[in-house]
Design an enzyme around this catalytic site. Structure first.
Site, PDB file in Angstrom:
ATOM      1  CB  SER A  46      38.115 157.878  78.837  1.00 30.73           C
ATOM      2  OG  SER A  46      38.445 156.585  78.382  1.00 30.73           O
ATOM      3  CD  GLU A 184      35.657 162.408  71.907  1.00 27.40           C
ATOM      4  OE1 GLU A 184      36.814 161.959  71.891  1.00 27.40           O
ATOM      5  OE2 GLU A 184      34.982 162.538  72.945  1.00 27.40           O
TER       6      GLU A 184
HETATM    7  O1  KIV Z   1      40.134 158.216  76.056  1.00 33.13           O
HETATM    8  C1  KIV Z   1      39.269 157.606  75.397  1.00 33.13           C
HETATM    9  O2  KIV Z   1      38.602 156.696  75.901  1.00 33.13           O
HETATM   10  C2  KIV Z   1      39.084 157.979  73.999  1.00 33.13           C
HETATM   11  C3  KIV Z   1      37.935 157.381  73.256  1.00 33.13           C
HETATM   12  C4  KIV Z   1      36.624 157.697  73.796  1.00 33.13           C
HETATM   13  C5  KIV Z   1      38.012 157.642  71.792  1.00 33.13           C
HETATM   14  O3  KIV Z   1      39.851 158.718  73.479  1.00 33.13           O
END
Ligand code: KIV
Length: 264
Positions: A46, A184
């Site tokens: 992310s 998720e």
């Molecule tokens: O990339 C990320 O931050 C994630 C989480 C939100 C589970 O995969």
């Protein structure tokens, strides 16, 4: 407080104690998060959206992940640091998966890695990473690295077929040796059903209160971004915008620096 390990995760599940996770991508924030007592910090891909300004997670590279995981590992005193394997770092073959997982541990200090998808696709890669002694966290439901195949960021497991597929994937990831699973964006009853089926803990993000733990993207829960499912716990964006505006105004009007903010 003792250091959190994969063993702590299992103990928490057995004791019925919830697990709290947040993402972080830099030293000062990871330090605050660690001091707040989270069990594990995820250096998520992310990163691409929350920090790097990309539209999705697909452009995040191994070098990006190593760079940011290093900062977080330096900060974490008790929380376990889990690092995401980014797009194409584990999909090509098991050898590359192991080499890349190894980089996150040996160069960046991660204590575990996370990858997206079921064991039918990545079982060989998971086993080869585990054979090298690196714990693996799975991630099913909405898997952002497959956003184009999924046709967007949408809730998963709504049809009986998709629900059965996710229940099967969860079981197969546990059988493959994952120590925990991120769930998720799925209906809460499915999150709870998967959680009840498994001996390993589930960490939900938009998967309901029945999961063994929860994770949020740090920027999102601070109101500083909007990349994923979240609750805004505080609006730091408004406070930051106000401070930046006040600074610009004081510099232009001569209010800053004043006598208190000068060397004598
Ligand atoms: O990339 C990320 O931050 C994630 C989480 C939100 C589970 O995969």
């Amino acid at each position: 407080m003792p250091k959190v390990t994969t063993r702590t995760f299992l103990e928490r599940k057995r004791a019925g104690e919830k697990i709290a996770m947040l993402t972080a991508y830099d030293y000062p924030t990871a330090r605050l998060i660690d001091e707040a007592g989270v069990d594990a910090i995820l250096v998520g891909d992310s990163l691409g959206m929350a920090v790097m300004g990309h539209d999705d997670t697909l452009s995040v590279t191994m070098d990006d992940m190593v760079h940011h995981t290093r900062m977080v590992s330096r900060a974490a005193q008790n929380a376990m640091v889990v690092a995401d394997l980014p797009f194409l770092s584990y999909q090509v073959n098991a050898e590359e998966a192991l080499r890349n997982a190894g980089r996150l541990v040996s160069e960046a200090g991660a204590k575990a890695v996370k990858l997206e998808g079921g064991a039918a696709q990545w079982g060989t890669a998971i086993r080869s990473i585990l054979n090298a002694g690196i714990p693996v966290m799975g991630h099913i439901g909405l898997t952002p690295q497959s956003v184009h195949r999924l046709g967007g960021y949408r809730v998963q497991g709504k049809t009986p077929e998709d629900r059965a597929r996710l229940l099967g994937e969860a079981q197969s990831l546990q059988d493959a040796g994952c120590f925990a699973l991120v769930l998720e964006c799925m209906p809460p009853d499915l999150g709870a059903a998967i959680t009840q089926d498994l001996e390993i803990p589930t960490i939900g993000i938009g998967a309901g209160a029945g999961c063994d733990g929860q994770i949020l993207v740090m920027h999102d829960m601070l109101g500083w971004g909007r990349t994923r499912f979240t609750k805004t716990f505080v609006d730091v964006r408004a406070a930051m915008a106000e401070a930046f505006g006040a600074y610009v105004n004081e510099v232009r009007t001569g209010g800053f620096p004043d006598g208190e903010h000068e060397y004598q």
